[in-house]
Design an enzyme around this catalytic site. Structure first.
Site, PDB file in Angstrom:
ATOM      1  N   ASP A  44       0.722  -1.145   0.021  1.00 45.96           N
ATOM      2  CA  ASP A  44       0.098   0.002  -0.164  1.00 45.96           C
ATOM      3  C   ASP A  44       0.849   1.110   0.123  1.00 45.96           C
ATOM      4  O   ASP A  44       0.433   2.218  -0.753  1.00 45.96           O
ATOM      5  CB  ASP A  44      -0.828  -0.050   1.233  1.00 45.96           C
ATOM      6  CG  ASP A  44      -2.067  -0.900   1.053  1.00 45.96           C
ATOM      7  OD1 ASP A  44      -2.268  -1.288  -0.243  1.00 45.96           O
ATOM      8  OD2 ASP A  44      -2.725  -1.403   1.911  1.00 45.96           O
ATOM      9  N   GLY A  45       1.854   1.291   0.626  1.00 44.72           N
ATOM     10  CA  GLY A  45       2.790   2.476   0.683  1.00 44.72           C
ATOM     11  C   GLY A  45       3.337   2.698  -0.637  1.00 44.72           C
ATOM     12  O   GLY A  45       3.554   3.663  -1.000  1.00 44.72           O
ATOM     13  N   ALA A 152     -10.942   7.068   1.400  1.00 40.76           N
ATOM     14  CA  ALA A 152     -10.038   5.855   0.886  1.00 40.76           C
ATOM     15  C   ALA A 152      -9.023   5.689   2.020  1.00 40.76           C
ATOM     16  O   ALA A 152      -8.563   4.508   1.950  1.00 40.76           O
ATOM     17  CB  ALA A 152      -9.420   6.612  -0.518  1.00 40.76           C
ATOM     18  N   ALA A 156      -6.767   3.095   7.159  1.00 37.71           N
ATOM     19  CA  ALA A 156      -5.471   3.360   7.479  1.00 37.71           C
ATOM     20  C   ALA A 156      -5.110   3.654   9.008  1.00 37.71           C
ATOM     21  O   ALA A 156      -5.697   3.033   9.724  1.00 37.71           O
ATOM     22  CB  ALA A 156      -4.684   4.029   6.449  1.00 37.71           C
ATOM     23  N   TYR A 157      -4.352   4.736   9.058  1.00 36.54           N
ATOM     24  CA  TYR A 157      -3.860   5.195  10.500  1.00 36.54           C
ATOM     25  C   TYR A 157      -5.158   5.705  11.313  1.00 36.54           C
ATOM     26  O   TYR A 157      -5.408   5.605  12.172  1.00 36.54           O
ATOM     27  CB  TYR A 157      -3.124   6.551  10.016  1.00 36.54           C
ATOM     28  CG  TYR A 157      -2.379   7.061  11.249  1.00 36.54           C
ATOM     29  CD1 TYR A 157      -2.476   6.191  12.516  1.00 36.54           C
ATOM     30  CD2 TYR A 157      -1.455   8.067  10.860  1.00 36.54           C
ATOM     31  CE1 TYR A 157      -1.723   6.911  13.589  1.00 36.54           C
ATOM     32  CE2 TYR A 157      -0.847   8.677  12.151  1.00 36.54           C
ATOM     33  CZ  TYR A 157      -0.680   7.896  13.424  1.00 36.54           C
ATOM     34  OH  TYR A 157      -0.268   8.460  14.440  1.00 36.54           O
ATOM     35  N   ASN A 158      -6.380   6.156  10.350  1.00 36.88           N
ATOM     36  CA  ASN A 158      -7.376   6.630  11.095  1.00 36.88           C
ATOM     37  C   ASN A 158      -8.066   5.586  11.780  1.00 36.88           C
ATOM     38  O   ASN A 158      -8.345   5.708  12.966  1.00 36.88           O
ATOM     39  CB  ASN A 158      -8.241   7.322   9.923  1.00 36.88           C
ATOM     40  CG  ASN A 158      -9.749   7.849  10.469  1.00 36.88           C
ATOM     41  OD1 ASN A 158     -10.015   8.534  11.146  1.00 36.88           O
ATOM     42  ND2 ASN A 158     -10.827   6.763  10.035  1.00 36.88           N
ATOM     43  N   ALA A 179      -5.045   9.470  21.271  1.00 41.52           N
ATOM     44  CA  ALA A 179      -4.784   9.551  22.700  1.00 41.52           C
ATOM     45  C   ALA A 179      -5.205  10.706  23.320  1.00 41.52           C
ATOM     46  O   ALA A 179      -4.420  11.876  23.836  1.00 41.52           O
ATOM     47  CB  ALA A 179      -3.432   8.991  22.920  1.00 41.52           C
TER      48      ALA A 179
END
Length: 255
Positions: A44-45, A152, A156-158, A179
């Site tokens: 993906d990266g 999209a 991922a990070y979300n 956090a």
């Protein structure tokens, strides 16, 4: 059936390099000017890198997974590639535009397909003021960081930060904290894709913050970051029938 002229690109991973050699031997290698489609080999990266690189060429990108996760990729196979490309379904996505100003007044602009994130730069939590379309929504968000994600990029990070998964056709962006300490119960928000999200760093000298667009364009010691959708830019992704991005976003919520 007339075959498309294919331009293969590959990450440095050994599996991707080996796949590149097999596929170019089987189907040739179109030059940049004559190519009609890009086949990206990696994870993906690398797919994100390929989409950013292909923007100027306006070419569709078909990913084949030679990496780890492969959420944006299709299954790897050498056989029948022209037929797979001919049958592939296209998804159009708009990136985010980031405008980040650092403590020296330098402004950095970048595009992000997945997310724009702000992260604490040192041992102390970041303090952020959050405005939406010029209106203050959070006077002080104390957190490890915050991000704005596209549909999209919502898996991922979300998603790792406990943000929501958004349908690919949703006309919203996810605003998610990492956090969060104050307000302790704040779990983020959904904002219209037309909104301008502005973060202002509080006590930046004591609590430095960095900004990042798709882990490609990092800016340290930011004092403010503006994020908005960029409808004038469209990235073209190709997926095998029945395995498109919309289906993957739905399926990801049931695993």
């Amino acid at each position: 059936m007339q075959r498309q002229r294919i331009r293969f690109t590959a990450s440095r991973a050994p599996a991707a390099v080996a796949a590149f050699e097999l596929l170019t031997a089987a189907y040739g290698q179109a030059d940049v000017r004559s190519a009609e489609v890009i086949v990206a080999l990696g994870g993906d990266g690398f797919m994100l890198q390929s989409l950013h690189a292909a923007h100027g060429q306006r070419l569709p990108v078909y990913g084949m997974n030679c990496g780890t996760i492969g959420f944006l990729m299709n299954a790897y196979a050498v056989d029948d590639l022209p037929e797979r490309l001919a049958a592939a379904e296209e998804t159009l996505i708009n990136p985010l535009s980031m405008r980040a100003e650092n403590a020296r007044g330098k402004v950095t602009s970048a595009l992000a397909i997945n997310e724009v994130s702000l992260l604490r730069q040192g041992p102390q939590a970041a303090k952020l003021r959050v405005l939406i379309d010029g209106r203050e929504r959070l006077e002080e968000l104390v957190c490890d960081g915050a991000l704005v994600a596209t549909p999209a990029g919502s898996t991922a990070y979300n998603y790792s930060a406990h943000g929501p998964i958004l349908p690919i056709g949703a006309d919203v962006l996810a605003l998610t904290a990492m956090a969060a300490f104050r307000p302790r119960r704040w779990r983020g928000a959904l904002v219209p894709s037309s909104a301008v999200v502005r973060f202002e760093v509080i006590e930046g000298e004591k609590r430095p913050v960095m900004a990042d667009a798709d882990s490609r364009s990092s800016v340290r010691d930011v004092v403010s970051v503006e994020v908005r959708s960029e409808p004038s830019v469209r990235h073209r992704l190709l997926f095998d029938p029945g395995h498109g991005l919309e289906e993957r976003l739905i399926g990801e919520q049931f695993v």
